[in-house]
Scaffold this motif. Structure first.
Motif, short mmCIF file in Angstrom:
data_model
loop_
_atom_site.label_atom_id
_atom_site.label_comp_id
_atom_site.label_asym_id
_atom_site.label_seq_id
_atom_site.Cartn_x
_atom_site.Cartn_y
_atom_site.Cartn_z
N GLU A 1 0.83 -1.19 0.00
CA GLU A 1 0.00 0.00 0.00
C GLU A 1 0.87 1.25 0.00
O GLU A 1 1.91 1.28 0.67
CB GLU A 1 -0.89 0.01 1.24
N PRO A 2 0.46 2.30 -0.73
CA PRO A 2 1.29 3.51 -0.80
C PRO A 2 1.59 4.09 0.58
O PRO A 2 2.72 4.50 0.83
CB PRO A 2 0.43 4.47 -1.62
N GLU A 3 0.59 4.11 1.46
CA GLU A 3 0.81 4.73 2.77
C GLU A 3 1.85 3.95 3.57
O GLU A 3 2.72 4.53 4.22
CB GLU A 3 -0.50 4.78 3.56
N LEU A 4 1.75 2.62 3.47
CA LEU A 4 2.71 1.77 4.19
C LEU A 4 4.12 1.98 3.64
O LEU A 4 5.08 2.17 4.39
CB LEU A 4 2.28 0.31 4.04
N LEU A 5 4.23 1.99 2.31
CA LEU A 5 5.54 2.17 1.69
C LEU A 5 6.11 3.54 2.05
O LEU A 5 7.31 3.67 2.35
CB LEU A 5 5.39 2.02 0.18
#
Lengths: 206, 636
Positions: free
Chosen positions: A30-34
């Motif tokens: 997920e973008p937020e996690l990355l």
């Protein structure tokens, strides 16, 4: 920017879009996690630079550690370490709870984590007040205050994030399906904990 | 009026900044009163208020302009306004002075403001060359001269080269990978607004008591510990510029990893995307080190810490290690995006597939890895342990290998290509020439005995300007001309562009070439005067540098007039295959009506029937006939 505005008019006449097409998801991450993981890499490098300073002052310069005539409260800081580590478990409890739809567990877990973090910071500040030396005294004291202070600043940032999550948890946000807002600050909090173990080991124990 | 003051914008920013000064005053007064520290003889101190203001006022400005609004709503648990994309697009020039989340608007904001700083930094260089035209002249005094070269370097590094690449990539990269925007549009907007803040701080230092920071862009401790307050402006400005870099790099990495169009595997990405991927890795890993080095200086200066106070066990060499651990990778941060631009231009303008595509990508990653192993070659004469020089010299020589791979791949791409010698291509070829010269002098400097001989002479100045002006700036000019039609929807004036290229190319070599000789003869850098025997060459260099300055005016004239009234650009004037050329010029507000599908490599020029991306047929049957369009490779 006349040109741009003209083309906009043309676009708006052409079709009735109210937003962009959804972007293709080209990774399972997920973008937020990355984004949070990359930010943590940057944070690790900030600590890396401070540890470089520590290395030069303590090892390359060969300054005695701790500075002559001072002592570090290893036991008190050890208790503090236990407090911070336990908060990693309570935030995990909160995350597991919301995944299982247990709202009480989410709220209690977040609140406990927040309070544990606050007590860590409180004890740390107390330690500064009673430690008996100031960062202006010598380079060892400078690096002691800088490393623990840098970490304290990160605890503070982490606490702000936890506070926001806690407020939102009490206001009824997050569901078993949608709980990324608890996950991502949680990763940061774990990072703060792990970094403290390194700081504690190098500054107090070794 | 009250509504105006509440809404995000310059009015609110102004009020907030006043509040920032008040907060700084109150805070320092409170701290001084409560601690009662022996050295704090006064509760109100101008230096303390100024130092805290330097942090508080820019943050207040950013809050006022609206950079944090969304996050404040989120933090308070209030309902956040979902991104409705009303902030997208710019309908008049005023929209460029607002917080805007559209990557294309941010790209233009970044690029234009960076070029403003190029203009300022270039003018400062002209002042320096005016001073150096004759020995012993008094055009400016020695301290001002030190301030001039320090601000010149800092502006052009932190506020021109690094952000202008981020700006070009901001505009082009999401288009190239088929994404509607960047991954984090609000972060993107915030990262832009940090730049004018950093620039204002650096330029503002000229008005500080004691003058601008005057110990070079390297700001070596302990000199910077004891310098006048202008030094604090630098240290704080670097925090803002560095934060901006990290935010943008993080955004690029997440965008590239998670938002590529279907079918665009990593080895179907255009090399500009690869280059920005590599650069962003460098930024995310290295930039915290310069932030930390300036933290140390700030703590030493403001609170009397002892990082660099040798009398209390501090270590001054540590500053150089921490500083160069960022600042050597930073030269690759200032070069790799340029490599990407050149790869795009050379493939398109030679009408050939890029030679050794995979090696081009791998060599970028090799530079990233090796870039972290060479920092102490800046410190051969610093007094560090002598043996460290040997591994650093070896790794420095090795890092020329991946760079050489790229140079030879470009040459092989040119080989038997159908060269279109227009302005972007001329700049690309000019880059190959001057950058190779700069690279060779870099390998010379890797050799320890030679480095010791020319250390702190004009040879270093010649080398850095060959790689940064002859290298980076040439690629920036090439990229700006290349994407100018896409960014503005207008064509630039080709004739003026060619004039600009030849003037730049000739005067760059006339200005910086003779500096090699001066350096070998032993003329020290960073001094406002010199021995009489260097007079002739210095006068020559000064005259050539004025020519170089004038050549830039041709560029600015060309850009301004073409933007206002140049002929309209067609969507794909260069017959490029990459996705940004398959949409209108300038691109539609959300880039693509539907996300394209990538079915082949990006550089299959001259390959019959090769296709890079297709716009798949619309799902709705009514629109399918009109919308289905296949993007074919432009044939020769």
């Amino acid at each position: 920017m006349e040109a741009a505005s003209i083309s906009h008019a043309a676009v708006h006449d052409g079709h009735d879009h109210h937003g962009p097409p959804a972007a293709n998801r080209s990774s399972r991450v997920e973008p937020e996690l990355l984004g949070m993981l990359l930010f943590i890499i940057s944070e690790i490098m900030v600590f890396g630079a401070f540890f470089t300073a520590y290395f030069f002052i303590r090892i390359a310069q060969g300054n005695p550690w701790p500075a002559p005539g001072t002592s570090l409260p290893v036991q008190v800081a050890g208790v503090n370490t236990a407090i911070l580590i336990s908060s990693s478990f309570t935030i995990h409890w909160a995350q597991t709870s919301i995944k299982n739809g247990n709202r009480f567990g989410l709220k209690a877990g977040m609140l406990t984590t927040f309070l544990l973090g606050c007590s860590f910071l409180f004890i740390q500040i107390n330690e500064y007040a009673n430690i008996g030396f100031a960062p202006q005294d010598a380079a060892q004291q400078t690096i002691f205050y800088s490393l623990t202070g840098l970490h304290g600043a990160h605890v503070f940032i982490g606490l702000l994030l936890l506070l926001f999550v806690t407020i939102r948890a009490f206001r009824g946000h997050y569901t078993p399906e949608e709980h990324r807002g608890v996950e991502v600050p949680g990763i940061y909090w774990h990072f703060v904990d792990i970094m403290w173990i390194i700081v504690y080991t190098t500054v107090y124990v070794l | 009026m009250a509504a105006k003051l509440r809404a995000p914008g310059f009015y609110r920013a102004g009020i907030m900044m006043l509040g920032g000064v008040a907060l700084a005053t109150g805070l320092t007064w409170l701290v001084r009163m409560t601690t009662g520290h022996a050295t704090y003889s006064h509760y109100l101190s101008g230096d303390a208020i100024l130092s805290v203001s330097l942090l508080a006022v820019p943050l207040a400005f950013l809050i006022g302009i609206g950079g944090f609004d969304y996050w404040f709503y989120w933090a308070a648990g209030r309902p956040t306004r979902p991104e409705d994309h009303s902030g997208h697009g710019a309908y008049s020039w005023k929209d460029y002075f607002r917080v805007n989340t559209d990557h294309k608007v941010i790209g233009v904001q970044y690029t234009v403001s960076s070029f403003f700083f190029l203009l300022v930094g270039g003018l400062i260089a002209m002042l320096m060359r005016a001073q150096l035209a004759q020995p012993g002249s008094h055009f400016v005094d020695a301290n001002t001269f030190n301030g001039l070269f320090s601000v010149h370097a800092s502006l052009l590094i932190f506020l021109f080269i690094i952000p202008v690449f981020a700006g070009l990539a901001n505009f082009v990269l999401p288009l190239m990978i088929g994404a509607p925007d960047m991954a984090f549009p609000r972060l993107n907007a915030l990262s832009f607004w940090l730049l004018p803040v950093a620039g204002a701080l650096m330029l503002g230092s000229f008005f500080a008591p004691g003058g601008a920071f005057a110990d070079g862009w390297t700001a070596y401790a302990p000199l910077s510990d004891n310098a006048p307050i202008g030094q604090t402006f630098f240290s704080v400005a670097v925090q803002f510029a560095g934060a901006s870099s990290i935010m943008t790099a993080l955004n690029f990495l997440v965008t590239i990893i998670t938002m590529r169009a279907p079918g665009m595997s990593f080895f179907r990405m255009p090399l500009l995307v690869w280059a920005n991927f590599a650069t962003s890795l460098l930024v995310v890993i290295a930039t915290p080190f310069i932030a930390a080095s300036q933290f140390f200086v700030l703590l030493d200066r403001a609170l009397g810490f002892n990082f660099f106070n040798a009398a209390h066990g501090g270590d001054v060499l540590m500053y150089q290690h921490v500083f160069w651990f960022y600042s050597h990778p930073a030269v690759y941060i200032m070069m790799l995006p340029g490599f990407g631009i050149i790869s795009e231009i050379i493939a398109v303008k030679a009408r050939k597939p890029i030679f050794g595509y995979r090696m081009m990508a791998f060599s970028l990653l090799a530079i990233v890895a090796l870039g972290f192993t060479v920092w102490a070659h800046h410190m051969f004469t610093s007094g560090m342990a002598a043996w460290i020089r040997i591994p650093m010299a070896i790794t420095t020589a090795i890092i020329a290998v991946p760079t050489g791979i790229k140079i030879f791949s470009w040459l092989a791409t040119l080989w038997r290509g159908v060269l279109h010698l227009d302005t972007p291509m001329l700049f690309a070829l000019g880059f190959l020439t001057t950058f190779t010269l700069g690279g060779i002098s870099g390998v010379m400097l890797a050799m320890v005995p030679f480095d010791i001989h020319v250390s702190a002479t004009y040879f270093i100045v010649a080398h850095i300007h060959y790689v940064l002006f002859g290298g980076s700036l040439m690629t920036i000019f090439a990229g700006v001309y290349y994407w100018f039609p896409k960014m503005t929807g207008r064509m630039y004036d080709e004739r003026l562009g060619k004039w600009h290229f030849w003037a730049t190319f000739i005067f760059v070599n006339l200005t910086f070439g003779p500096m090699h000789i001066l350096g070998l003869q032993g003329m020290p850098r960073r001094v406002s005067t010199y021995a009489a025997k260097f007079t002739d060459l210095n006068l020559f260099i000064s005259l050539a540098s004025f020519g170089l300055g004038l050549s830039t005016l041709v560029f600015f004239y060309n850009i301004v007039t073409s933007w206002r009234g140049g002929p309209r650009a067609i969507p794909n004037p260069w017959r490029g295959m990459t996705l940004e050329w398959q949409v209108s010029s300038p691109p539609p507000i959300f880039n693509f009506d539907r996300v394209p599908t990538v079915v082949g490599g990006p550089y299959e020029y001259g390959v019959p029937g090769a296709v890079h991306g297709i716009f798949a047929p619309a799902p709705a049957p009514a629109a399918a006939g009109a919308a289905a369009s296949v993007v074919r490779a432009p044939s020769q």
